[in-house]
Design a protein around this motif. Structure first.
Motif, PDB file in Angstrom:
ATOM      1  N   GLN A  61      10.075 -11.187  26.733  1.00 44.95           N
ATOM      2  CA  GLN A  61       8.791 -11.817  27.068  1.00 44.95           C
ATOM      3  C   GLN A  61       7.926 -10.956  27.984  1.00 44.95           C
ATOM      4  O   GLN A  61       6.745 -11.229  28.157  1.00 44.95           O
ATOM      5  CB  GLN A  61       9.015 -13.193  27.727  1.00 44.95           C
ATOM      6  CG  GLN A  61       9.608 -14.213  26.769  1.00 44.95           C
ATOM      7  CD  GLN A  61       9.810 -15.544  27.468  1.00 44.95           C
ATOM      8  OE1 GLN A  61      10.799 -15.748  28.147  1.00 44.95           O
ATOM      9  NE2 GLN A  61       8.867 -16.461  27.307  1.00 44.95           N
TER      10      GLN A  61
ATOM     11  N   CYS B  80       7.457 -22.966  26.126  1.00 40.90           N
ATOM     12  CA  CYS B  80       7.792 -21.556  26.299  1.00 40.90           C
ATOM     13  C   CYS B  80       6.574 -20.841  26.874  1.00 40.90           C
ATOM     14  O   CYS B  80       5.459 -21.074  26.427  1.00 40.90           O
ATOM     15  CB  CYS B  80       8.167 -20.956  24.949  1.00 40.90           C
ATOM     16  SG  CYS B  80       8.595 -19.214  25.023  1.00 40.90           S
ATOM     17  N   LEU B  81       6.806 -19.991  27.872  1.00 45.65           N
ATOM     18  CA  LEU B  81       5.678 -19.267  28.488  1.00 45.65           C
ATOM     19  C   LEU B  81       4.974 -18.361  27.484  1.00 45.65           C
ATOM     20  O   LEU B  81       3.810 -18.010  27.672  1.00 45.65           O
ATOM     21  CB  LEU B  81       6.168 -18.450  29.690  1.00 45.65           C
ATOM     22  CG  LEU B  81       6.695 -19.258  30.880  1.00 45.65           C
ATOM     23  CD1 LEU B  81       7.256 -18.340  31.954  1.00 45.65           C
ATOM     24  CD2 LEU B  81       5.609 -20.157  31.459  1.00 45.65           C
TER      25      LEU B  81
ATOM     26  N   HIS C 217      17.771 -21.570  25.331  1.00 40.46           N
ATOM     27  CA  HIS C 217      16.406 -21.152  24.992  1.00 40.46           C
ATOM     28  C   HIS C 217      16.217 -19.655  25.288  1.00 40.46           C
ATOM     29  O   HIS C 217      15.697 -18.913  24.453  1.00 40.46           O
ATOM     30  CB  HIS C 217      15.413 -21.999  25.793  1.00 40.46           C
ATOM     31  CG  HIS C 217      13.978 -21.631  25.593  1.00 40.46           C
ATOM     32  ND1 HIS C 217      13.065 -22.466  24.992  1.00 40.46           N
ATOM     33  CD2 HIS C 217      13.283 -20.507  25.913  1.00 40.46           C
ATOM     34  CE1 HIS C 217      11.880 -21.869  24.948  1.00 40.46           C
ATOM     35  NE2 HIS C 217      11.986 -20.682  25.503  1.00 40.46           N
TER      36      HIS C 217
ATOM     37  N   HIS D  72      15.773 -15.972  22.806  1.00 41.31           N
ATOM     38  CA  HIS D  72      14.771 -14.897  22.922  1.00 41.31           C
ATOM     39  C   HIS D  72      15.413 -13.521  22.696  1.00 41.31           C
ATOM     40  O   HIS D  72      14.788 -12.622  22.140  1.00 41.31           O
ATOM     41  CB  HIS D  72      14.138 -14.894  24.324  1.00 41.31           C
ATOM     42  CG  HIS D  72      12.971 -15.831  24.465  1.00 41.31           C
ATOM     43  ND1 HIS D  72      11.794 -15.682  23.764  1.00 41.31           N
ATOM     44  CD2 HIS D  72      12.781 -16.914  25.255  1.00 41.31           C
ATOM     45  CE1 HIS D  72      10.944 -16.635  24.111  1.00 41.31           C
ATOM     46  NE2 HIS D  72      11.518 -17.406  25.011  1.00 41.31           N
TER      47      HIS D  72
HETATM   48 ZN    ZN Z   1      10.667 -19.067  25.874  1.00 39.28          ZN
END
Ligand code: ZN
Length: 169
Positions: free
Chosen positions: A50, A89-90, A131, A135
């Motif tokens: 991310q 989710c960011l 979660h 990713h």
């Molecule tokens: Zn996420």
């Protein structure tokens, strides 16, 4: 230092991450920056992809007073019991949907000191572990929602993707 959070549509989110070979200063700096970035964004977790780093590590802060820096995680147990709860989710701002996941998991990982940790997680921590782990496989929570829920957010996702591609140009 606060890092830029990559958004839906960014290819880096779809890569499979590779293991951290050595916990050196560079890795520790990224983990620190990931904590700063997660706090700034008021998230409960943030995975390395991310912030554009395809390494198997993430940070989690679920409000139990502990900041976990998780390196090379591996699930060693899942409960048979499945629970459904809302996730966000960011990298996918503004979208929240229910996802089914095992209620309890046991995760084995290295902490920032290189020590092996085995942790049984329930409730929010269990969900955050799963979660964030997804990713690292290039998977997002919107891959796991029901087809009907997916249809409901499809337009939003396509718009987000378009914005991301424009921004990354
Ligand atoms: Zn996420």
């Amino acid at each position: 230092m606060i890092l830029k959070i990559r958004k839906y549509g960014d290819k880096v989110l779809r890569n499979k991450s590779t293991a951290v070979e050595k916990i050196d200063d560079e890795i520790l700096k990224i983990l620190d920056d990931m904590v700063d970035t997660m706090k700034d964004a008021q998230g409960v977790g943030l995975a390395a992809p991310q912030v554009g780093v395809n390494k198997t590590m993430f940070v989690v802060e679920v409000g139990d007073g502990k900041i976990r820096k998780v390196i090379n995680p591996e699930f060693i147990e899942y409960s048979a019991e499945i629970v459904e709860n809302e996730e966000g989710c960011l990298s996918i701002p503004g979208i929240y949907k229910k996802v089914c996941r095992p209620a309890v998991v046991k995760l084995k990982y290295l902490n920032e000191k290189g020590e092996t940790v085995v942790e049984e997680a329930t409730e929010l921590l269990s969900r955050a572990f799963q979660h964030e782990y997804d990713h690292l496989q290039g998977e997002l929570f919107v891959d796991k929602i029901s087809p009907m829920a997916k249809r409901m957010i499809n337009k939003k996702l396509q718009m987000l993707k378009k914005e991301t591609l424009k921004e990354n140009k």
